[in-house]
Design an enzyme around this catalytic site. Sequence first.
Site, short mmCIF file in Angstrom:
data_model
loop_
_atom_site.label_atom_id
_atom_site.label_comp_id
_atom_site.label_asym_id
_atom_site.label_seq_id
_atom_site.Cartn_x
_atom_site.Cartn_y
_atom_site.Cartn_z
N LYS A 1 0.84 -1.21 0.00
CA LYS A 1 0.00 0.00 0.00
C LYS A 1 0.87 1.26 0.00
O LYS A 1 0.63 2.19 -0.77
CB LYS A 1 -0.93 -0.01 1.24
CG LYS A 1 -2.03 -1.06 1.14
CD LYS A 1 -2.77 -1.30 2.45
CE LYS A 1 -3.78 -2.44 2.25
NZ LYS A 1 -4.52 -2.82 3.48
N GLN B 1 -4.87 -1.60 9.60
CA GLN B 1 -4.76 -2.93 8.99
C GLN B 1 -5.35 -3.98 9.95
O GLN B 1 -5.01 -4.01 11.13
CB GLN B 1 -3.29 -3.23 8.67
CG GLN B 1 -3.07 -4.52 7.91
CD GLN B 1 -3.68 -4.52 6.51
OE1 GLN B 1 -3.80 -3.49 5.86
NE2 GLN B 1 -4.09 -5.69 6.05
N ASP C 1 -11.27 2.77 4.27
CA ASP C 1 -11.62 1.35 4.21
C ASP C 1 -13.13 1.16 4.09
O ASP C 1 -13.61 0.06 3.82
CB ASP C 1 -11.14 0.63 5.48
CG ASP C 1 -9.98 -0.29 5.23
OD1 ASP C 1 -9.87 -0.81 4.10
OD2 ASP C 1 -9.19 -0.51 6.16
N1 GUN Z 1 -7.25 -7.07 6.16
C1 GUN Z 1 -7.71 -7.84 5.15
N2 GUN Z 1 -8.41 -7.10 4.26
C2 GUN Z 1 -8.36 -5.83 4.73
C3 GUN Z 1 -8.89 -4.60 4.23
O1 GUN Z 1 -9.56 -4.51 3.20
N3 GUN Z 1 -8.62 -3.51 4.99
C4 GUN Z 1 -7.91 -3.57 6.14
N4 GUN Z 1 -7.71 -2.45 6.83
N5 GUN Z 1 -7.40 -4.68 6.62
C5 GUN Z 1 -7.63 -5.81 5.90
#
Ligand code: GUN
Length: 311
Positions: free
Chosen positions: A57, A101, A124
């Site tokens: 990211k 995350q 998100d």
């Molecule tokens: N962990 C697995 N998928 C995601 C996601 O789409 N966003 C976040 N923040 N954590 C994740």
Amino acid sequence: MSSTTTPRVLDGTAIAAEIKSELVSKVAEAKHRGYTPGLAVILVGENPASQLYVKSKVKTCAELGIYSEMHTPHESVTTDQLLALVQSLNERNEIDGILIQLPLPAHVDTELLLEAVIPEKDVDGFHPINAGRLLSGAPSEKVLAPCTPAGIMEMLHRSNIPISGQRAVVIGRSNIVGKPIAAMLINASATVTVCHSRTRNLPEIVREADIVVAAIGRPGFVTPDMVRPGATLVDVGINRITDPAEFNRFFANSPSRQESFAKRGSTVVGDIDPAAFALSSAYTPVPGGVGALTIAMLMSNTVKAAAMRRS
Ligand code: GUN
């Protein structure tokens, strides 16, 4: 469409590249207007899979000219300490998006933390306000929606897969994928059924689908007998397999996979048995399908959040 036509591969990597190249000009436009979109990522502890995602990211932000910063508190961090961090990010003008995350360590109150992110910076799309807006059918350009389902919709639209009036079956009811993709498909006028671990007659229901979205995290769960010939298959699963018997169940006829499995001792398979893809009219491969789009949509949400806060 008949089962004898060659299925179309929905290339997530290519579509993600297209989205990212569009974002480069949007970021340039933002800078011209006097601001740089900015993303803050919070990664707690040392989960290797999460570290890999977060690294990717941050790298993509750099490629697109988006400002990013990483916060990596120790595994032992408290909910209160994390709330204080989120609060400080909420208040900083140069931060447009806050991403926590997941999963968080068990002692941390995940729900409390996700609700602490102000909805304007919730890239998100996990905050109840954004989830509610999505469910209410607010125009997509005004909602921050969860990245993986938003990527699926982007892929279907850009590949000209018809949605309106089609029967869609979603397998899985998670807050991250199953529930939001069901809402998005309803908003796009599909007839949507959501199946999960307690569903009776699941194969029968899946066989009705024009569009199948599999997001249950079980390797090769959707077998060829569950697929209506000509359906579109969207595979959200990323399951690492190491057992040779399981490997052979899926890839006995794939020399390239056999070579890489022999070398690495593992490979990934989605929630759809690769043998089912042959029956489809279009499908997303694993890897290189839906997974490739998630980060592109996070970037898109960050640029969108930055613009919305300033409009
Ligand atoms: N962990 C697995 N998928 C995601 C996601 O789409 N966003 C976040 N923040 N954590 C994740």
